[in-house]
Design a protein around this motif. Structure first.
Motif, PDB file in Angstrom:
ATOM      1  N   ARG A  96       0.843  -1.196   0.000  1.00 22.87           N
ATOM      2  CA  ARG A  96       0.000   0.000   0.000  1.00 22.87           C
ATOM      3  C   ARG A  96       0.880   1.249   0.000  1.00 22.87           C
ATOM      4  O   ARG A  96       2.019   1.216   0.466  1.00 22.87           O
ATOM      5  N   PRO A  97       0.370   2.371  -0.457  1.00 26.68           N
ATOM      6  CA  PRO A  97       1.137   3.627  -0.381  1.00 26.68           C
ATOM      7  C   PRO A  97       1.368   4.035   1.076  1.00 26.68           C
ATOM      8  O   PRO A  97       0.607   3.654   1.967  1.00 26.68           O
TER       9      PRO A  97
ATOM     10  N   LYS B 147       0.126   9.615   4.617  1.00 30.11           N
ATOM     11  CA  LYS B 147       0.695  10.965   4.694  1.00 30.11           C
ATOM     12  C   LYS B 147       1.148  11.249   6.124  1.00 30.11           C
ATOM     13  O   LYS B 147       0.419  10.999   7.087  1.00 30.11           O
TER      14      LYS B 147
ATOM     15  N   TRP C 276       4.348  12.889   0.148  1.00 23.81           N
ATOM     16  CA  TRP C 276       3.946  12.710  -1.247  1.00 23.81           C
ATOM     17  C   TRP C 276       2.522  13.210  -1.469  1.00 23.81           C
ATOM     18  O   TRP C 276       1.660  13.086  -0.593  1.00 23.81           O
TER      19      TRP C 276
ATOM     20  N   ASP D 204      -0.869  12.352  -2.487  1.00 29.16           N
ATOM     21  CA  ASP D 204      -1.468  11.025  -2.345  1.00 29.16           C
ATOM     22  C   ASP D 204      -1.760  10.364  -3.692  1.00 29.16           C
ATOM     23  O   ASP D 204      -1.478   9.183  -3.897  1.00 29.16           O
ATOM     24  N   ARG D 205      -2.351  11.107  -4.626  1.00 28.41           N
ATOM     25  CA  ARG D 205      -2.731  10.533  -5.912  1.00 28.41           C
ATOM     26  C   ARG D 205      -1.502  10.088  -6.708  1.00 28.41           C
ATOM     27  O   ARG D 205      -1.517   9.028  -7.348  1.00 28.41           O
TER      28      ARG D 205
ATOM     29  N   LEU E 284       1.577   9.233  -5.521  1.00 28.92           N
ATOM     30  CA  LEU E 284       2.194   8.057  -4.903  1.00 28.92           C
ATOM     31  C   LEU E 284       1.356   6.816  -5.163  1.00 28.92           C
ATOM     32  O   LEU E 284       1.893   5.748  -5.512  1.00 28.92           O
ATOM     33  N   ASN E 285       0.047   6.930  -5.016  1.00 25.12           N
ATOM     34  CA  ASN E 285      -0.820   5.772  -5.232  1.00 25.12           C
ATOM     35  C   ASN E 285      -0.699   5.250  -6.669  1.00 25.12           C
ATOM     36  O   ASN E 285      -0.632   4.034  -6.901  1.00 25.12           O
ATOM     37  N   ALA E 286      -0.641   6.161  -7.639  1.00 22.13           N
ATOM     38  CA  ALA E 286      -0.539   5.754  -9.032  1.00 22.13           C
ATOM     39  C   ALA E 286       0.775   5.018  -9.305  1.00 22.13           C
ATOM     40  O   ALA E 286       0.800   4.020 -10.043  1.00 22.13           O
TER      41      ALA E 286
ATOM     42  N   VAL F  15       2.668   3.376  -7.055  1.00 23.52           N
ATOM     43  CA  VAL F  15       2.643   2.086  -6.355  1.00 23.52           C
ATOM     44  C   VAL F  15       1.815   1.074  -7.150  1.00 23.52           C
ATOM     45  O   VAL F  15       2.229  -0.075  -7.355  1.00 23.52           O
ATOM     46  N   GLU F  16       0.641   1.490  -7.605  1.00 23.83           N
ATOM     47  CA  GLU F  16      -0.244   0.589  -8.339  1.00 23.83           C
ATOM     48  C   GLU F  16       0.403   0.117  -9.649  1.00 23.83           C
ATOM     49  O   GLU F  16       0.388  -1.070  -9.976  1.00 23.83           O
TER      50      GLU F  16
ATOM     51  N   LYS G  57       2.973  -2.888  -7.660  1.00 28.21           N
ATOM     52  CA  LYS G  57       1.955  -3.934  -7.769  1.00 28.21           C
ATOM     53  C   LYS G  57       1.853  -4.477  -9.192  1.00 28.21           C
ATOM     54  O   LYS G  57       1.355  -5.585  -9.404  1.00 28.21           O
TER      55      LYS G  57
END
Length: 361
Positions: free
Chosen positions: A186-187, A190, A319, A321-322, A324-326, A328-329, A333
């Motif tokens: 997971r990311p 924050k 980071w 959030d959007r 970092l999540n992108a 990581v995904e 992943k």
């Protein structure tokens, strides 16, 4: 502010150290020209203080000063993943971040106490100082290629004699998986922050550290606990060190700046890496890969924290959030080997996460 007697004593010691350090260093500005720690300065006098002995100061992200910063919301109901997804050799992306400044500050260990730390070399966020908080970093600038990476990264400053040796250009900070089930990563939440290693660790502890990769390197010399005696002319001094990647899901920080994080463990009867039950949340594994432009006679090379085996580093997540999540995904992943744009040259059909300006489209 409520401080128990032991915490109060540690607080008074750290305040005295801060005053002595500032006086000993003659600090007027906190820039890349800050004076090095001398063998008799207040910064050197207190640099052997263990992080767990430093009493937190109320304010910023820790308003009650107890050293615990709870996550909001907390991540509960998670069990470590023992799944074994399709094997992919890579599952990572890079954060390429340049040096932004140096200063005797540490907003994690000595939060709110400017001048209390040995000198640090800061990368990434350009505003990082003793008073940095999640909000201040999130509103700051960055020396990372991706504008969405507003995180603070720092390590003890390297000196050759009295001259600071700063890494030139963007340094490679890997975001990888530390667990076998890379699809469970997971990311970072924050505001998460932690310290990897310690300025008080012994040479044996540094060599046995779970984050050890190959120690200090230059030329054909590898796995050095201390600095090599000589590095071939024109080479660089390198080090890599990995961070814990399993989170308790509850705290963004703890009084020792380590207890909320853990390294993966080996699943019984297998070679698989899994998070321990008390730290079940798999996060990206940060790996510092630093290159210092120094070679030749290394007898005068040292860290502001001491000898080579005192190397350690800090991370403070800010980071976007959007973004970092992108990354990581898509990269971790997705089982790719991505650059700072989230692009894997060996899998061009997968595309890039970020545009040519390193921003989300």
């Amino acid at each position: 502010m409520k401080l128990h007697s032991r915490a109060l004593s540690a607080f008074l010691v750290s305040v005295a150290c801060a005053v002595t350090a500032a006086a000993g260093l003659g600090l007027t500005t906190l820039t890349a020209q800050a004076s090095p720690d001398s063998g008799t300065s207040g910064a050197s006098a207190h640099m052997s203080m263990d992080h767990s002995q430093v009493a937190p100061v109320a304010g910023g992200d820790d308003p009650d000063g107890d050293g615990y910063i709870p996550a909001v919301p907390q991540v509960t109901g998670v069990t470590p993943s023992w799944n074994n997804p399709p094997d992919r050799y890579f599952h990572e992306f890079q954060a390429n971040c340049a040096v932004s400044r140096t200063a005797p500050d540490d907003p994690i260990v000595f939060a709110g106490r400017p001048g209390a730390s040995h000198n640090h070399t800061f990368m990434g966020n350009t505003t990082t100082d003793a008073f940095s908080t999640t909000a201040s970093l999130s509103g700051g600038g960055t020396a990372c290629k991706a504008p969405g990476d507003l995180s603070g990264y720092w390590m003890p400053t390297l000196y050759n004699g009295s001259r600071p040796v700063l890494p030139t250009g963007p340094q490679v900070i890997y975001y990888k998986t530390g667990v076998t089930d890379y699809t469970s990563v997971r990311p970072f939440p924050k505001g998460l922050r932690f310290v990897v290693g310690s300025p008080t660790q012994t040479a044996a502890e540094f060599r046995a550290h779970k984050g050890w990769v190959e120690g200090w390197e230059c030329g054909d010399s590898f796995k050095n606990v201390e600095f090599p005696a000589n590095c071939p002319a024109g080479t660089q001094l390198n080090i890599r060190m990995q961070a814990p990647s399993c989170w308790d899901g509850k705290n963004l920080d703890t009084p020792d700046h380590k207890a909320h994080m853990a390294y993966p463990v080996v699943k019984p009867g297998t070679n698989d890496n899994v998070c321990p039950a008390d730290h079940p949340v798999a996060l990206p594994m940060i790996e510092f890969k630093m290159a210092f432009p120094v070679s030749g006679d290394m007898s005068q090379v040292r860290l502001s924290s001491g000898a080579g085996h005192t190397f350690h580093y800090d991370f403070f997540n800010a980071w976007d959030d959007r973004t970092l999540n992108a990354l990581v995904e898509h990269c971790i992943k997705g089982g790719l080997q991505c650059n700072a744009r989230g692009y894997d040259e060996t899998h061009p059909a997968a595309g890039a996460v970020l545009g040519p300006d390193y921003r989300l489209p």
